[in-house]
Design a protein around this motif. Structure first.
Motif, mmCIF file in Angstrom:
data_model
loop_
_atom_site.group_PDB
_atom_site.id
_atom_site.type_symbol
_atom_site.label_atom_id
_atom_site.label_comp_id
_atom_site.label_asym_id
_atom_site.label_seq_id
_atom_site.Cartn_x
_atom_site.Cartn_y
_atom_site.Cartn_z
ATOM 1 N N ALA A 13 0.736 -1.265 0.060
ATOM 2 C CA ALA A 13 -0.085 0.550 -0.044
ATOM 3 C C ALA A 13 1.263 1.443 -0.118
ATOM 4 O O ALA A 13 0.351 1.953 -0.172
ATOM 5 N N GLY A 14 2.019 1.570 0.811
ATOM 6 C CA GLY A 14 2.584 2.054 0.894
ATOM 7 C C GLY A 14 4.010 2.924 -0.276
ATOM 8 O O GLY A 14 4.519 3.327 -0.302
ATOM 9 N N ALA A 15 4.231 1.985 -1.322
ATOM 10 C CA ALA A 15 5.288 1.538 -2.251
ATOM 11 C C ALA A 15 4.593 2.575 -3.453
ATOM 12 O O ALA A 15 3.390 3.015 -3.500
ATOM 13 N N SER A 16 5.718 3.364 -3.937
ATOM 14 C CA SER A 16 5.676 4.590 -4.673
ATOM 15 C C SER A 16 5.350 3.936 -6.196
ATOM 16 O O SER A 16 5.542 2.802 -6.026
ATOM 17 N N ALA A 17 4.846 4.690 -6.912
ATOM 18 C CA ALA A 17 3.841 4.164 -8.037
ATOM 19 C C ALA A 17 3.703 5.294 -8.878
ATOM 20 O O ALA A 17 3.228 6.408 -8.140
ATOM 21 N N ALA A 18 4.087 5.251 -10.683
ATOM 22 C CA ALA A 18 3.900 6.761 -11.302
ATOM 23 C C ALA A 18 1.701 6.061 -11.107
ATOM 24 O O ALA A 18 1.501 5.570 -11.937
ATOM 25 N N CYS A 19 1.143 7.670 -11.643
ATOM 26 C CA CYS A 19 0.163 7.915 -12.054
ATOM 27 C C CYS A 19 0.726 9.283 -13.094
ATOM 28 O O CYS A 19 -0.099 10.041 -13.861
ATOM 29 N N PRO A 20 0.697 8.237 -14.238
ATOM 30 C CA PRO A 20 1.193 9.256 -15.679
ATOM 31 C C PRO A 20 -0.069 10.025 -16.046
ATOM 32 O O PRO A 20 -1.568 8.592 -16.281
ATOM 33 N N ALA A 21 -0.160 10.756 -17.050
ATOM 34 C CA ALA A 21 -1.879 10.749 -17.238
ATOM 35 C C ALA A 21 -2.236 10.240 -18.461
ATOM 36 O O ALA A 21 -3.730 9.614 -18.813
ATOM 37 N N ARG A 22 -1.022 9.183 -19.453
ATOM 38 C CA ARG A 22 -1.824 8.327 -20.007
ATOM 39 C C ARG A 22 -0.283 7.057 -20.132
ATOM 40 O O ARG A 22 0.144 7.672 -19.751
ATOM 41 N N TYR A 23 -1.176 6.360 -20.256
ATOM 42 C CA TYR A 23 -0.036 4.817 -20.983
ATOM 43 C C TYR A 23 -0.475 3.836 -21.948
ATOM 44 O O TYR A 23 -1.521 4.232 -21.888
ATOM 45 N N ILE A 24 0.284 3.591 -22.898
ATOM 46 C CA ILE A 24 0.417 2.792 -23.383
ATOM 47 C C ILE A 24 1.110 1.769 -23.663
ATOM 48 O O ILE A 24 2.014 1.453 -24.143
ATOM 49 N N PHE A 83 0.946 4.206 -3.945
ATOM 50 C CA PHE A 83 0.080 2.745 -4.135
ATOM 51 C C PHE A 83 -1.888 2.891 -3.466
ATOM 52 O O PHE A 83 -2.527 3.021 -4.419
ATOM 53 N N ARG A 84 -1.381 3.473 -2.738
ATOM 54 C CA ARG A 84 -2.713 3.596 -1.364
ATOM 55 C C ARG A 84 -3.148 4.660 -2.775
ATOM 56 O O ARG A 84 -4.414 5.195 -2.672
ATOM 57 N N GLN A 85 -2.909 5.983 -2.719
ATOM 58 C CA GLN A 85 -3.261 7.219 -3.380
ATOM 59 C C GLN A 85 -3.851 6.817 -4.869
ATOM 60 O O GLN A 85 -4.621 7.462 -5.215
ATOM 61 N N ALA A 86 -2.852 6.043 -5.040
ATOM 62 C CA ALA A 86 -3.317 6.083 -7.098
ATOM 63 C C ALA A 86 -4.370 4.836 -6.623
ATOM 64 O O ALA A 86 -4.906 5.013 -7.462
ATOM 65 N N PHE A 87 -5.017 4.271 -5.516
ATOM 66 C CA PHE A 87 -6.046 3.482 -5.896
ATOM 67 C C PHE A 87 -7.448 4.491 -5.539
ATOM 68 O O PHE A 87 -8.533 4.222 -6.074
ATOM 69 N N ALA A 88 -6.728 5.199 -4.008
ATOM 70 C CA ALA A 88 -7.897 6.629 -4.080
ATOM 71 C C ALA A 88 -8.325 7.626 -4.480
ATOM 72 O O ALA A 88 -9.494 8.081 -4.983
ATOM 73 N N HIS A 89 -7.529 7.583 -5.409
ATOM 74 C CA HIS A 89 -8.490 8.487 -6.855
ATOM 75 C C HIS A 89 -8.531 7.718 -8.133
ATOM 76 O O HIS A 89 -7.741 8.755 -8.945
ATOM 77 N N SER A 90 -8.235 6.517 -7.969
ATOM 78 C CA SER A 90 -8.366 6.131 -9.093
ATOM 79 C C SER A 90 -7.599 6.236 -11.021
ATOM 80 O O SER A 90 -8.313 6.592 -12.061
ATOM 81 N N CYS A 91 -6.582 6.453 -10.482
ATOM 82 C CA CYS A 91 -5.156 6.621 -11.305
ATOM 83 C C CYS A 91 -5.091 4.758 -12.081
ATOM 84 O O CYS A 91 -4.608 3.979 -11.931
ATOM 85 N N ASP A 92 -6.344 5.220 -13.423
ATOM 86 C CA ASP A 92 -6.395 4.475 -14.135
ATOM 87 C C ASP A 92 -4.752 3.702 -15.236
ATOM 88 O O ASP A 92 -4.282 2.170 -15.020
ATOM 89 N N THR A 93 -4.065 4.706 -15.169
ATOM 90 C CA THR A 93 -2.689 4.286 -15.369
ATOM 91 C C THR A 93 -1.770 3.489 -14.991
ATOM 92 O O THR A 93 -0.848 2.671 -15.378
ATOM 93 N N THR A 94 -2.248 3.590 -13.624
ATOM 94 C CA THR A 94 -0.790 3.233 -12.409
ATOM 95 C C THR A 94 -1.925 1.833 -12.601
ATOM 96 O O THR A 94 -0.884 0.933 -12.487
ATOM 97 N N PHE A 95 -2.747 1.502 -12.180
ATOM 98 C CA PHE A 95 -3.380 0.032 -12.069
ATOM 99 C C PHE A 95 -3.098 -1.051 -13.437
ATOM 100 O O PHE A 95 -3.179 -2.270 -13.940
ATOM 101 N N ALA A 96 -3.057 0.225 -15.223
ATOM 102 C CA ALA A 96 -2.969 -0.729 -15.869
ATOM 103 C C ALA A 96 -1.559 -1.514 -16.094
ATOM 104 O O ALA A 96 -1.506 -2.392 -16.409
#
Length: 526
Positions: free
Chosen positions: A294-305, A324-337
């Protein structure tokens, strides 16, 4: 004799015409009389079974006019018919007479209906303009009626607290289906009769039912009266299809199902892309595989291809590096993809989804699968789409409520609407409960709480202690809004079709707000 009468009639016509009495001449030359007369004679002949007289009063009757009436009465065991004329309205050379009727169906009782007799002047006579709907309005689309035997309830179902279900609760079709399944499982179920019509296209319409008195024996469902009422009232006033399903995580009992998604039981059986609400499952797969914390760093770019498909966040926002927790909280789809494509091996997302109910026959009292996910093989774009709840992922509100329940309790449990014993009898053995890894559950609880305290549902006004996940999914030109979550020993899912905004897969404050506001009303009413 006829010639003499004709001469007398013509003489009267000439004399009256010379006197300027043209309207009287017009009525006299209409041999059938006034429309009131024709309508009265037609209804009297109908009551007395004089189909030849009826046919003579009809303009261009079909060749099987008499046979059609005889077939109708024989197929439905009609013993008699009483007709009551209403008000006749006339406009020029056309007229309409509304009327009601009561047919006596042999051995079953009375069948009431209302129809309209259409009349018009044809060859200077008032005639009935007959069509099948004159027999009964249910025949307007064609087809032949029949009597069909139907299964009727063996018990009267109540809520868990032995009350009748709330009015307009949205659970009516589920109670009806439960009753049908219970009756079918009985050794000697009672039967009733229905009058049905098969349309030319193959659809069956039910025109009437004849049922024995309601059974005195009462049986409890798992539905809680107050929870059901709160869910139903949370949907009141909405101008778009929507549903709420609530379950008890500790038992799998369905506490409420308020379904206004259409005539079918879509809250249980409907399949919709859940959008980023599915990222609960994706996060569980990543956490269980040890690929992230949950606390690991993750990129949340505007787009991912990943290959040919472009994934974007709401408003194409680039959040940079987040946890990762913040990416989940803010629905960073690029992070999850990206994390799914880079870290989940072939079948890992599918395996995690199956542990949380996907692919199971979930709907109580049915054989239907209520959530599906295709197993991906070497397709990065497809895996990225599935990871964000689009692609091949399809789920029902029931399925997603159970996903949230698994996080709250730590164990995924199959749902039920009746006692475990009755459920086994009408549905067979359900899929067994499945325990989730404790570290995964702890991280998901932290992340789902962050959605409400600082993420996409922070402004929804949800009660303290609520945890969840928003989601929006683009379906054609429409946006569906989701919110899944839990509070105490209550898990829920709200789906609002065609939400007001949002970007596909980006569970931001657009369309998803429609679902979070529904849940806020629901929880505050409890």
């Amino acid at each position: 004799m006829r010639r003499r009468a004709l001469i007398v009639l013509l003489t009267v016509v000439v004399l009256l015409a010379a006197a300027g009495v043209t309207t009287v001449v017009l009525e006299i030359t209409r041999v059938g009389g006034t429309p009131e007369d024709v309508a009265r004679r037609y209804l009297e002949a109908w009551e007395n079974g004089r189909t030849t007289v009826m046919r003579d009063l009809v303009a261009a009757p079909p060749s099987d006019f008499i046979a059609r009436h005889e077939r109708f009465d024989a197929a439905l065991r009609i013993e008699s018919i009483d007709l009551t004329a209403g008000k006749l309205t006339r406009k020029g050379e056309t007229a309409e007479l509304a009327f009601t009727g009561v047919r006596t169906v042999g051995g079953l009782g009375e069948w009431r209906f209302a129809s309209t007799l259409h009349l018009a002047v044809r060859d200077r006579e008032w005639k009935v303009l007959w069509k099948p709907a004159t027999l009964h309005p249910g025949l307007g689309a064609g087809g032949e009626p029949r009597l069909a035997e139907i299964t009727v309830p063996t018990v009267t179902l109540t809520t868990r607290d032995r009350k009748d279900f709330p009015k307009n609760s949205g659970a009516e079709k589920y109670v009806e289906e439960l009753n049908r399944r219970i009756a079918e499982a009985a050794d000697d179920p009672p039967t009733g009769w229905a009058i049905e019509v098969t349309d030319p296209g193959g659809g069956v319409r039910r025109l009437a039912e004849f049922r024995p008195p309601p059974p005195k024996r009462r049986a409890r469902t798992t539905i809680d009266w107050f929870t059901q009422a709160a869910a139903a009232r949370a949907l009141d006033g909405m101008n778009t299809p929507a549903a709420i399903v609530a379950v008890r995580p500790s038992t799998g009992e369905v506490l409420a199902v308020a379904d206004r998604l259409g005539d079918a039981r879509n809250a249980f059986l409907g399949l919709y892309p859940p959008g980023s609400a599915f990222e609960v499952v994706t996060a569980a797969a990543l956490l269980s595989a040890g690929k992230v914390t949950a606390g690991a760093s993750a990129a949340c770019p505007a787009r991912y291809i990943p290959r040919a498909r472009t994934f974007t966040n709401a408003d194409r926002r680039d959040r940079g590096t987040v946890t990762f927790r913040q990416a989940f909280a803010h629905s960073c789809d690029t992070t999850f993809a990206r994390l799914a494509v880079d870290n989940l091996g072939e079948g890992e997302l599918w395996t995690q989804a199956s542990r949380m109910g996907f692919g199971a026959r979930l709907a109580p009292g049915t054989e239907a699968t209520t959530c599906t996910l295709r197993r991906v093989r070497n397709d990065r774009d497809q895996l990225g789409a599935d990871a964000t709840g689009q692609g091949s992922v399809r789920a029902s509100p029931l399925c997603m409520a159970l996903v949230a329940a698994a996080v709250q309790n730590g164990t995924w449990r199959p749902p039920r609407l009746m006692s475990a014993r009755v459920t086994r009898r009408i549905q067979g053995s359900p899929r067994p409960a499945m325990r989730l890894p404790e570290p995964t559950v702890a991280a998901l609880r932290e992340m789902m709480s962050a959605v409400v305290t600082e993420g996409t549902a922070a402004s929804a006004g949800l009660p303290s202690g609520t945890a969840g996940k928003t989601g929006t999914a683009r379906v054609g030109g429409r946006t569906h809004a989701w919110f899944v979550g839990y509070r105490g020993d209550l898990a829920f899912c709200a789906l609002v079709e065609s939400g007001t905004g949002g970007t596909a897969g980006a569970g931001g404050t657009g369309g998803a707000a429609d679902a979070t506001s529904v849940v806020a009303r629901f929880l505050k009413a409890l």
